[in-house]
Motif scaffolding. Sequence first.
Motif, mmCIF file in Angstrom:
data_model
loop_
_atom_site.group_PDB
_atom_site.id
_atom_site.type_symbol
_atom_site.label_atom_id
_atom_site.label_comp_id
_atom_site.label_asym_id
_atom_site.label_seq_id
_atom_site.Cartn_x
_atom_site.Cartn_y
_atom_site.Cartn_z
ATOM 1 N N VAL A 55 0.864 -1.174 0.000
ATOM 2 C CA VAL A 55 0.000 0.000 0.000
ATOM 3 C C VAL A 55 0.902 1.226 0.000
ATOM 4 C CG1 VAL A 55 -1.814 1.256 1.221
ATOM 5 C CG2 VAL A 55 -1.779 -1.244 1.277
ATOM 6 N N GLN A 56 0.653 2.138 -0.936
ATOM 7 C CA GLN A 56 1.537 3.306 -1.075
ATOM 8 C C GLN A 56 1.560 4.125 0.216
ATOM 9 O OE1 GLN A 56 -0.373 2.193 -3.502
ATOM 10 N NE2 GLN A 56 1.165 1.774 -5.065
ATOM 11 N N VAL A 57 2.720 4.707 0.480
ATOM 12 C CA VAL A 57 2.932 5.399 1.742
ATOM 13 C C VAL A 57 2.021 6.617 1.882
ATOM 14 C CG1 VAL A 57 4.801 6.851 0.837
ATOM 15 C CG2 VAL A 57 4.723 6.308 3.272
ATOM 16 N N GLY A 58 1.654 7.243 0.769
ATOM 17 C CA GLY A 58 0.754 8.385 0.846
ATOM 18 C C GLY A 58 -0.618 8.018 1.377
ATOM 19 N N ILE A 59 -1.069 6.808 1.081
ATOM 20 C CA ILE A 59 -2.353 6.339 1.598
ATOM 21 C C ILE A 59 -2.254 6.029 3.084
ATOM 22 C CG2 ILE A 59 -4.102 4.528 1.380
ATOM 23 C CD1 ILE A 59 -3.302 4.252 -1.552
ATOM 24 N N VAL A 60 -1.151 5.403 3.489
ATOM 25 C CA VAL A 60 -0.975 5.026 4.894
ATOM 26 C C VAL A 60 -0.848 6.261 5.770
ATOM 27 C CG1 VAL A 60 0.447 3.727 6.519
ATOM 28 C CG2 VAL A 60 0.100 2.849 4.203
ATOM 29 N N THR A 61 -0.081 7.260 5.339
ATOM 30 C CA THR A 61 0.061 8.468 6.153
ATOM 31 C C THR A 61 -1.265 9.199 6.312
ATOM 32 O OG1 THR A 61 0.730 9.723 4.182
ATOM 33 C CG2 THR A 61 2.477 8.819 5.560
ATOM 34 N N ALA A 62 -2.127 9.141 5.297
ATOM 35 C CA ALA A 62 -3.444 9.768 5.422
ATOM 36 C C ALA A 62 -4.276 9.063 6.484
ATOM 37 C CB ALA A 62 -4.159 9.760 4.079
ATOM 38 N N PHE A 63 -4.240 7.726 6.500
ATOM 39 C CA PHE A 63 -5.004 6.970 7.486
ATOM 40 C C PHE A 63 -4.448 7.175 8.898
ATOM 41 C CE2 PHE A 63 -6.788 4.551 3.927
ATOM 42 C CZ PHE A 63 -8.094 4.385 4.374
ATOM 43 N N ILE A 64 -3.116 7.296 9.012
ATOM 44 C CA ILE A 64 -2.513 7.499 10.330
ATOM 45 C C ILE A 64 -2.648 8.951 10.771
ATOM 46 C CG2 ILE A 64 -0.346 7.451 11.621
ATOM 47 C CD1 ILE A 64 0.542 5.119 9.907
ATOM 48 N N GLY A 65 -2.390 9.881 9.861
ATOM 49 C CA GLY A 65 -2.331 11.280 10.225
ATOM 50 C C GLY A 65 -3.673 11.899 10.558
ATOM 51 N N ALA A 66 -4.728 11.495 9.862
ATOM 52 C CA ALA A 66 -6.039 12.118 10.084
ATOM 53 C C ALA A 66 -6.535 11.944 11.525
ATOM 54 C CB ALA A 66 -7.049 11.580 9.074
ATOM 55 N N PRO A 67 -6.608 10.722 12.065
ATOM 56 C CA PRO A 67 -7.080 10.598 13.458
ATOM 57 C C PRO A 67 -6.134 11.217 14.476
ATOM 58 C CG PRO A 67 -6.330 8.466 12.618
ATOM 59 C CD PRO A 67 -6.399 9.400 11.451
ATOM 60 N N VAL A 68 -4.820 11.156 14.216
ATOM 61 C CA VAL A 68 -3.874 11.787 15.139
ATOM 62 C C VAL A 68 -4.089 13.294 15.172
ATOM 63 C CG1 VAL A 68 -1.431 12.269 15.557
ATOM 64 C CG2 VAL A 68 -2.154 9.965 14.930
ATOM 65 N N PHE A 69 -4.289 13.884 14.001
ATOM 66 C CA PHE A 69 -4.503 15.326 13.943
ATOM 67 C C PHE A 69 -5.811 15.721 14.617
ATOM 68 C CE2 PHE A 69 -5.921 19.174 11.616
ATOM 69 C CZ PHE A 69 -4.938 20.023 12.074
ATOM 70 N N LEU A 70 -6.870 14.932 14.421
ATOM 71 C CA LEU A 70 -8.137 15.221 15.091
ATOM 72 C C LEU A 70 -7.992 15.145 16.605
ATOM 73 C CD1 LEU A 70 -10.681 13.335 12.777
ATOM 74 C CD2 LEU A 70 -10.329 15.809 12.974
ATOM 75 N N ALA A 71 -7.240 14.150 17.091
ATOM 76 C CA ALA A 71 -7.016 14.036 18.533
ATOM 77 C C ALA A 71 -6.244 15.239 19.062
ATOM 78 C CB ALA A 71 -6.265 12.741 18.837
ATOM 79 N N LEU A 72 -5.228 15.697 18.306
ATOM 80 C CA LEU A 72 -4.470 16.868 18.726
ATOM 81 C C LEU A 72 -5.343 18.118 18.742
ATOM 82 C CD1 LEU A 72 -1.112 16.275 16.844
ATOM 83 C CD2 LEU A 72 -1.435 16.282 19.318
ATOM 84 N N CYS A 73 -6.222 18.230 17.747
ATOM 85 C CA CYS A 73 -7.113 19.387 17.696
ATOM 86 C C CYS A 73 -8.034 19.431 18.908
ATOM 87 C CB CYS A 73 -7.945 19.351 16.413
ATOM 88 S SG CYS A 73 -7.012 19.725 14.922
#
Length: 355
Positions: A329-347
């Motif tokens: 799975v391309q890294v751009g897809i994985v970072t989107a799945f990882i980054g989105a919930p982490v960013f929401l939690a930080l917000c």
Amino acid sequence: MPVETQAVPDEDAAPAVPPKPRGTATALRSAGLLAVLGALVLVGLLSVWTGTRGIPFTATWSALWHPDGSETSVIIHDYRIPRTVLGLLVGAALGLSGALMQALTRNPLAEPGLLGISLGSSTGVVTAIAFLGIGSVLGYVWFALAGAALASVVVYLLGSSGRKVATPDRLVVAGAAVTAVLYAFNSAVLLLNPRAFDQFRFWTVGSLAGRYLDVVYVILPFVAVGLLVALLLGPALNALALGDQMGRALGVNVHRTRILGAVGVVLLCGAATAAAGPIAFVGLVVPHIARFVVGPDQRWVLAYSTALAPVLLVGADVVGRVIGAPGEVQVGIVTAFIGAPVFLALCRRRKLVML
């Protein structure tokens, strides 16, 4: 009659709650940075070990230090090591450019694509594929860099048009306008050229696969210069965080700092996007994690962002190879799945205002 006297507090008396020694905070931050660098080494070794073909760790370790021309050695040195090194460079560039962008604009939601840099790189790649017939990563990496630089210049000229200075707000608005125009241009070209679209879609998803050391050699000077510029701006960015007027009062040349910062962002984000394609959330999430760990001091935020982002990117690439085996799975897809919930939690934790 006795005269009532008021007790005068002793100025030399120690306060009730002594502040934390400054040296202790610096030591803790330094120790944390060393821990992050250790995690970076570990993730790099996992990246060299993990792949679509299973190789025992002992064989990987032996081939890593004693190349003998065997098939295992070729896989390690010709494919996995270049991919890992590129991931480290791209991650550091994206994390540092994101931290620099947020500091320059004083916008916690800023990311490297805010000033049209990512779309400028994409436009350069689209032009190279559709009009010049260039098909290799090494061929269109220069066009991606040129597109990022040209888009940034246009954004700055629009943001400083007339007699007004290029304030962060004006730059963001100009970046949004340029991004919209470039997106329309790319969409029109790709819809009218199916061959270019078929080739461009593999680049635009964001991937480290299929990149060799020659791509690393191309982007390395740009990343090195951008990293040096960004790290040297740390003290000036601390002053600008108090506002432009206060920054000037503290002796900071605001105009020069913004220009140098924009140059650093273009070099870092342009090189990273040219080599691996647009990769989301790394430049947005990592600076928030760094500020959560070390506080608002931009010198430490920049340093931590440079070290944390490769951990996230290379780690996401390893995860993509594991869950997608025997493919990936391309890294751009994985970072989107990882980054989105982490960013929401930080917000939610930091109560960031999203406008």
